[in-house]
Design an enzyme around this catalytic site. Structure first.
Site, mmCIF file in Angstrom:
data_model
loop_
_atom_site.group_PDB
_atom_site.id
_atom_site.type_symbol
_atom_site.label_atom_id
_atom_site.label_comp_id
_atom_site.label_asym_id
_atom_site.label_seq_id
_atom_site.Cartn_x
_atom_site.Cartn_y
_atom_site.Cartn_z
ATOM 1 N N GLY A 162 6.595 -12.312 -9.178
ATOM 2 C CA GLY A 162 7.432 -13.514 -9.194
ATOM 3 C C GLY A 162 7.123 -14.383 -10.407
ATOM 4 N N GLY A 210 0.781 -1.241 0.000
ATOM 5 C CA GLY A 210 0.000 0.000 0.000
ATOM 6 C C GLY A 210 0.806 1.280 0.000
ATOM 7 N N CYS A 251 0.171 1.097 -9.464
ATOM 8 C CA CYS A 251 0.073 0.302 -8.234
ATOM 9 C C CYS A 251 -1.359 -0.170 -8.013
ATOM 10 C CB CYS A 251 0.536 1.090 -7.019
ATOM 11 S SG CYS A 251 0.445 0.077 -5.535
HETATM 12 C C1 LIG Z 1 6.512 -6.242 -1.632
HETATM 13 C C2 LIG Z 1 6.483 -5.484 -2.933
HETATM 14 C C3 LIG Z 1 6.460 -4.080 -2.907
HETATM 15 C C4 LIG Z 1 6.422 -3.356 -4.103
HETATM 16 N N1 LIG Z 1 6.431 -1.988 -4.056
HETATM 17 C C5 LIG Z 1 6.449 -1.279 -5.217
HETATM 18 C C6 LIG Z 1 6.551 0.140 -5.207
HETATM 19 O O1 LIG Z 1 6.659 0.807 -4.157
HETATM 20 N N2 LIG Z 1 6.521 0.787 -6.404
HETATM 21 C C7 LIG Z 1 6.440 0.124 -7.604
HETATM 22 O O2 LIG Z 1 6.441 0.761 -8.665
HETATM 23 N N3 LIG Z 1 6.384 -1.234 -7.637
HETATM 24 C C8 LIG Z 1 6.395 -1.929 -6.488
HETATM 25 N N4 LIG Z 1 6.348 -3.307 -6.531
HETATM 26 C C9 LIG Z 1 6.306 -3.984 -7.838
HETATM 27 C C10 LIG Z 1 7.706 -4.427 -8.296
HETATM 28 O O3 LIG Z 1 8.565 -3.314 -8.442
HETATM 29 C C11 LIG Z 1 7.630 -5.202 -9.642
HETATM 30 O O4 LIG Z 1 7.093 -4.358 -10.644
HETATM 31 C C12 LIG Z 1 6.756 -6.455 -9.545
HETATM 32 O O5 LIG Z 1 6.929 -7.095 -8.304
HETATM 33 C C13 LIG Z 1 7.064 -7.450 -10.674
HETATM 34 O O6 LIG Z 1 8.415 -7.854 -10.636
HETATM 35 P P1 LIG Z 1 8.901 -9.215 -9.904
HETATM 36 O O7 LIG Z 1 8.043 -10.326 -10.427
HETATM 37 O O8 LIG Z 1 10.366 -9.353 -10.277
HETATM 38 O O9 LIG Z 1 8.717 -9.011 -8.436
HETATM 39 C C14 LIG Z 1 6.393 -4.045 -5.348
HETATM 40 C C15 LIG Z 1 6.410 -5.445 -5.363
HETATM 41 C C16 LIG Z 1 6.474 -6.172 -4.168
HETATM 42 C C17 LIG Z 1 6.516 -7.672 -4.243
#
Ligand SMILES: Cc1cc2nc3c(=O)[nH]c(=O)nc-3n(C[C@H](O)[C@H](O)[C@H](O)COP(=O)(O)O)c2cc1C
Length: 294
Positions: A212, A70, A126
């Protein structure tokens, strides 16, 4: 061999720490840099102090994470000495920002650019805040936002897009037409998961976003769609945890590859590991530069 250029910025590796995974602390950003990341992204920084959602806000699921943190933030004016220390970060820094209005984004970008991040990422995607995807799902609002921010920014601007829309190529095209320097995609995939026995949502916020390996195929598909729509460079992310995944993302049309949830599953040295895996695959397949992979 795996060095690259993005928005005229030189990087030693195409791998980038994704936003929100390890906060904003300069010391942690430098640990990620020492562990092989070519660039690092801050947690999204917002207009005013915000607590984020109650726990449970992050849960491990099969093949990924499910979160509704959030967007907690101290607010851009309350970051103390952290901003002054940005210059100590040893790799290019991507400052991620979010807001509820065009004015929010403009104020934050105007303020943060004094601290000279290499790129400013506009989080318009988001799923875990009521208006978190308001811009990212509307070509018209996205265009107005990018134009307004470009008018005040001397630093490259990179909107981060959501997969939770049916027209990501069109949104990317609007970003490009409005002056965006690059595109980042994707943010988490929105989902509501209900506990099978208790019949209540798993997360306190009710809904959330998955990330993921479980979203890798979606991310690749969305990056391909964006690649077909625009010429500006792409930072592609979503489910990347191995060298093989990273190469696939480059083949889909990305120039840089982000890693988020992979930090949880393979550790902070995932960047070193994936760099090595990329080098091995390049050697085996006869690529001398990352450019040849595309
Ligand atoms: C716990 C968590 C917090 C995240 N916080 C943000 C954030 O503050 N801003 C944002 O643009 N993306 C945020 N994301 C999204 C990630 O930057 C990324 O776009 C998304 O997790 C997909 O990549 P991944 O599969 O490698 O995790 C967050 C993801 C996770 C899991």
């Amino acid at each position: 061999m795996i060095n690259t250029t993005f928005c005229k910025i030189e990087l030693q590796s195409p791998l980038v720490l994704a936003s929100g995974i390890l906060g904003t602390s300069v010391d942690i950003m430098n640990r990620v840099a020492e562990n092989g990341a070519g660039a690092v992204t801050t947690k999204s920084i917002g207009p005013i102090e915000r607590q984020g959602h109650n726990n449970p806000s992050v849960i491990e699921i099969e093949n990924g994470l499910y979160n509704a943190v959030g967007l907690p933030t101290p607010g851009y004016l309350n970051m103390g000495d952290e901003l002054k220390r940005w210059k100590e970060i040893k790799v290019p820094l991507i400052a991620s920002v979010y807001g509820s209005s065009i004015r929010d984004y403009v104020h934050i970008v105007e303020y943060l650019q004094k601290y000279k991040p290499s790129i400013i990422e506009l989080n318009i995607s988001c799923p875990n805040k009521d208006d978190g995807m308001m811009f990212g799902a509307s070509p018209r609002l996205t265009s107005q936002l990018v134009r307004a921010v470009k008018a005040v920014s001397s630093i490259p601007i990179m909107p981060k897009l959501t997969p939770n829309c049916d027209n990501i190529g069109r949104i990317a095209k609007e970003c490009e037409k409005s002056g965006a320097d690059a595109i980042c995609a994707i943010n988490t995939v929105q989902k509501t998961i209900i506990h099978p026995e208790l019949k209540v949502p798993l997360l306190a916020y009710g809904k959330g976003g998955i990330s993921g390996p479980i979203i890798r195929e979606i991310a690749l598909e969305k990056v391909k769609e964006i690649r077909e729509a625009v010429k500006i460079p792409i930072l592609g992310l979503g489910g990347i945890t191995t060298g093989e995944d990273a190469i696939e993302m480059l083949k889909a049309g990305a120039t840089l590859v982000g890693i988020g949830s992979g930090v949880y599953s393979r550790g902070i040295d995932i960047f070193k590991k994936v760099n090595e895996e990329i080098k091995q695959i390049m050697k085996k397949e006869g690529y001398k530069t990352l450019g040849e992979i595309k």
